[in-house]
Scaffold this motif. Structure first.
Motif, short mmCIF file in Angstrom:
data_model
loop_
_atom_site.label_atom_id
_atom_site.label_comp_id
_atom_site.label_asym_id
_atom_site.label_seq_id
_atom_site.Cartn_x
_atom_site.Cartn_y
_atom_site.Cartn_z
N VAL A 23 1.08 -1.21 -0.01
CA VAL A 23 0.01 0.07 0.14
C VAL A 23 0.84 1.19 0.10
CG1 VAL A 23 -1.76 1.37 1.25
CG2 VAL A 23 -1.74 -1.41 1.32
N LEU A 24 0.98 1.91 -1.11
CA LEU A 24 1.92 3.01 -1.11
C LEU A 24 1.34 4.03 -2.20
CD1 LEU A 24 2.59 2.06 -4.52
CD2 LEU A 24 4.61 0.68 -3.29
N TRP A 25 2.28 5.09 -2.64
CA TRP A 25 1.66 6.06 -3.48
C TRP A 25 2.09 5.77 -4.68
CZ3 TRP A 25 -1.65 9.40 -2.33
CH2 TRP A 25 -1.91 10.10 -1.10
N ASP A 26 1.37 5.83 -5.76
CA ASP A 26 1.56 5.55 -7.09
C ASP A 26 1.68 7.03 -7.79
OD1 ASP A 26 1.35 2.78 -7.69
OD2 ASP A 26 -0.67 2.84 -8.39
N VAL A 27 2.83 7.28 -8.26
CA VAL A 27 3.13 8.45 -9.06
C VAL A 27 3.05 8.19 -10.37
CG1 VAL A 27 4.67 10.51 -9.32
CG2 VAL A 27 4.53 9.55 -7.01
N ILE A 28 2.29 8.57 -11.20
CA ILE A 28 2.12 8.05 -12.68
C ILE A 28 2.02 9.17 -13.43
CG2 ILE A 28 0.87 6.76 -14.25
CD1 ILE A 28 1.74 5.08 -11.80
N GLY A 29 3.14 9.23 -14.71
CA GLY A 29 3.07 10.25 -15.72
C GLY A 29 2.31 9.46 -16.96
N ARG A 30 1.46 10.05 -17.47
CA ARG A 30 0.63 9.54 -18.61
C ARG A 30 0.80 10.44 -19.78
NH1 ARG A 30 -3.17 7.59 -14.73
NH2 ARG A 30 -3.02 5.47 -14.51
N ALA A 31 1.18 10.20 -20.95
CA ALA A 31 1.27 10.83 -22.20
C ALA A 31 0.24 10.49 -23.25
CB ALA A 31 2.68 10.89 -22.96
N PRO A 32 -0.39 11.47 -23.85
CA PRO A 32 -1.39 11.11 -24.58
C PRO A 32 -0.96 10.70 -26.16
CG PRO A 32 -1.12 13.58 -24.78
CD PRO A 32 -0.05 13.01 -23.69
N SER A 33 0.20 10.13 -26.23
CA SER A 33 0.83 9.80 -27.54
C SER A 33 1.63 8.53 -27.34
CB SER A 33 1.58 10.87 -28.13
OG SER A 33 2.61 11.26 -27.18
N PRO A 34 1.99 7.77 -28.22
CA PRO A 34 3.00 6.82 -27.87
C PRO A 34 4.27 7.28 -27.63
CG PRO A 34 1.96 6.69 -30.32
CD PRO A 34 1.56 7.85 -29.62
N MET A 35 5.15 6.66 -26.95
CA MET A 35 6.31 6.92 -26.13
C MET A 35 7.32 5.80 -26.64
SD MET A 35 5.50 8.54 -22.72
CE MET A 35 7.36 8.93 -22.38
N ARG A 36 8.58 6.31 -26.66
CA ARG A 36 9.72 5.50 -26.86
C ARG A 36 10.96 5.71 -25.92
NH1 ARG A 36 13.31 8.37 -29.50
NH2 ARG A 36 12.75 10.07 -30.82
N HIS A 37 11.87 4.91 -25.96
CA HIS A 37 12.92 5.33 -25.05
C HIS A 37 13.60 6.66 -25.22
CE1 HIS A 37 16.43 4.68 -22.61
NE2 HIS A 37 17.34 5.06 -23.73
N GLY A 38 13.73 7.40 -24.33
CA GLY A 38 14.29 9.06 -24.55
C GLY A 38 13.29 9.96 -24.86
N SER A 39 11.78 9.51 -25.12
CA SER A 39 11.00 10.52 -25.20
C SER A 39 10.72 11.44 -24.16
CB SER A 39 9.49 9.77 -25.22
OG SER A 39 9.25 9.03 -26.40
N ASP A 40 10.50 12.64 -24.62
CA ASP A 40 10.18 13.92 -23.69
C ASP A 40 9.07 14.51 -24.03
OD1 ASP A 40 10.31 16.20 -22.02
OD2 ASP A 40 12.26 16.55 -22.23
N VAL A 41 7.92 14.40 -23.48
CA VAL A 41 6.42 14.67 -24.24
C VAL A 41 5.66 15.35 -23.17
CG1 VAL A 41 6.46 13.03 -26.02
CG2 VAL A 41 5.61 12.56 -23.77
N PRO A 42 4.80 16.25 -23.47
CA PRO A 42 3.80 16.46 -22.49
C PRO A 42 2.78 15.52 -21.96
CG PRO A 42 3.28 17.42 -24.44
CD PRO A 42 4.60 16.73 -24.98
N GLY A 43 2.30 15.64 -20.68
CA GLY A 43 1.42 14.67 -20.42
C GLY A 43 0.88 15.07 -18.78
N ARG A 44 0.42 14.34 -18.28
CA ARG A 44 -0.20 14.52 -16.92
C ARG A 44 0.49 13.61 -15.90
NH1 ARG A 44 -3.38 19.08 -16.52
NH2 ARG A 44 -4.79 19.33 -18.21
N ILE A 45 0.80 14.36 -14.56
CA ILE A 45 1.34 13.20 -13.47
C ILE A 45 0.56 13.49 -12.37
CG2 ILE A 45 3.49 13.32 -11.83
CD1 ILE A 45 5.05 14.76 -14.05
N THR A 46 0.20 12.19 -12.03
CA THR A 46 -0.72 12.12 -10.98
C THR A 46 -0.22 11.38 -9.54
OG1 THR A 46 -1.64 9.96 -11.74
CG2 THR A 46 -2.77 12.14 -12.28
#
Length: 307
Positions: A23-46
């Motif tokens: 039982v812990l905190w989930d810190v999740i970054g989600r991007a509205p597009s496909p991602m690959r290694h090294g991607s730097d894209v806008p999104g939401r962090i919850t």
């Protein structure tokens, strides 16, 4: 509904499912597009309450059940915030081990529309707490070696291999209906002590089943049958958007999940497991319970409100 048989009847009567693990905190970054290694894209962090045991507990609550967690949560600011969040979500943390010295655990993940890109699970405090989290089941609050807990238990693979081995042979768990899931493929082999356990049901994906059996499977049906042939009392194997299978000595059944647009993946397997447990508690036969769980998981990954 299942109940504990511990010495404190009033407390155990308030629990339909006991969830043991992270039982812990989930810190999740989600991007509205496909991602690959090294991607730097806008999104939401919850930041939301998470961990395998917590995800299962939250989903069980949505299905009208009363979950309680046995876990380790720090007495730091993050821990106090997590306890408050659990209470708001209807998850009972009264019996959680609270440490003054151990920080509250955290899970961090990055997801794109093409699925999980990377994740790190820091469950060091849960691992350090060890068997202290099981005190309610051995010290008489919910049960003991002499009067083992006889309810349903959802057990997650974030516990140490040594503690999982201890649980597998402990008399305190001898009467429990054990439902066991790994936290990730990297921890799948921690479930080996339950592969021949007479009261354990394994919830794994295709990759995890292969790791447990040390072979590669092409289908969930082959994987579920493979686990049973290796001694599992019952095994339920998922394979993403392909068919899932439920096998035991009585045979195997399979079903396909609905096709949906995937918007999130973290917690999907835990939602599936909780929905399946809730369906069986309500009296659904195996095939109906499997379909109910697949529908619930599809709804979850599509980002829709739970039914």
């Amino acid at each position: 509904m299942g109940r504990g048989s511990g010495q404190d009847g009033g407390m155990s009567e308030q629990t339909d499912i006991l969830c043991i693990g992270s039982v812990l905190w989930d810190v999740i970054g989600r991007a509205p597009s496909p991602m690959r290694h090294g991607s730097d894209v806008p999104g939401r962090i919850t930041r939301l309450p998470g961990g395998v045991a917590m995800n299962i507990a939250m989903a069980l609550g949505r299905f009208g059940l009363r979950p309680r967690v046995l876990t380790a949560i720090g007495r730091d600011v993050e821990g106090e915030e997590l306890i408050a969040a659990c209470e708001r979500l209807g998850v009972d943390t009264q019996l959680a081990y609270r440490s003054e010295d151990l920080p509250t655990d955290v899970y961090m993940a990055v997801e794109g529309t093409n699925g999980l890109i990377a994740a790190i699970a820091d469950a060091h405090s849960l691992e350090a707490a060890g068997s202290k989290i099981l005190q309610p089941l051995t010290g008489g609050v919910l049960g003991s070696v002499e009067r083992p807990y006889a309810g349903r238990v959802a057990l997650d693979g974030n516990l140490t291999p040594a503690l999982l081995e201890e649980i597998a042979v402990s008399a305190a768990f001898a009467a429990a209906d054990l439902r066991v899931a790994p936290a990730s493929p990297g921890k799948a082999e921690r479930l080996l002590p339950f592969l021949r356990h007479p009261r354990a049901m394994l919830y794994v994906n295709l990759e995890e089943a292969g790791l447990l059996c040390q072979q590669v499977f092409d289908t969930s049906e082959a994987a579920a049958v493979g686990l049973v042939s290796r001694g599992a009392a019952r095994a339920l194997v998922t394979d993403g958007g392909r068919s899932a299978s439920d096998a035991s000595a009585a045979g195997v059944i399979s079903a396909c999940p609905p096709e949906v647009l995937v918007t999130r993946v973290t917690g999907a397997g835990d939602t599936f497991m909780a929905a399946h447990m809730a369906a069986e508690i309500s009296g659904m036969p195996h095939e109906a319970a499997l379909n109910r769980a697949l529908q619930a998981a599809a709804t979850y990954v599509a980002g829709e409100p739970p039914a």
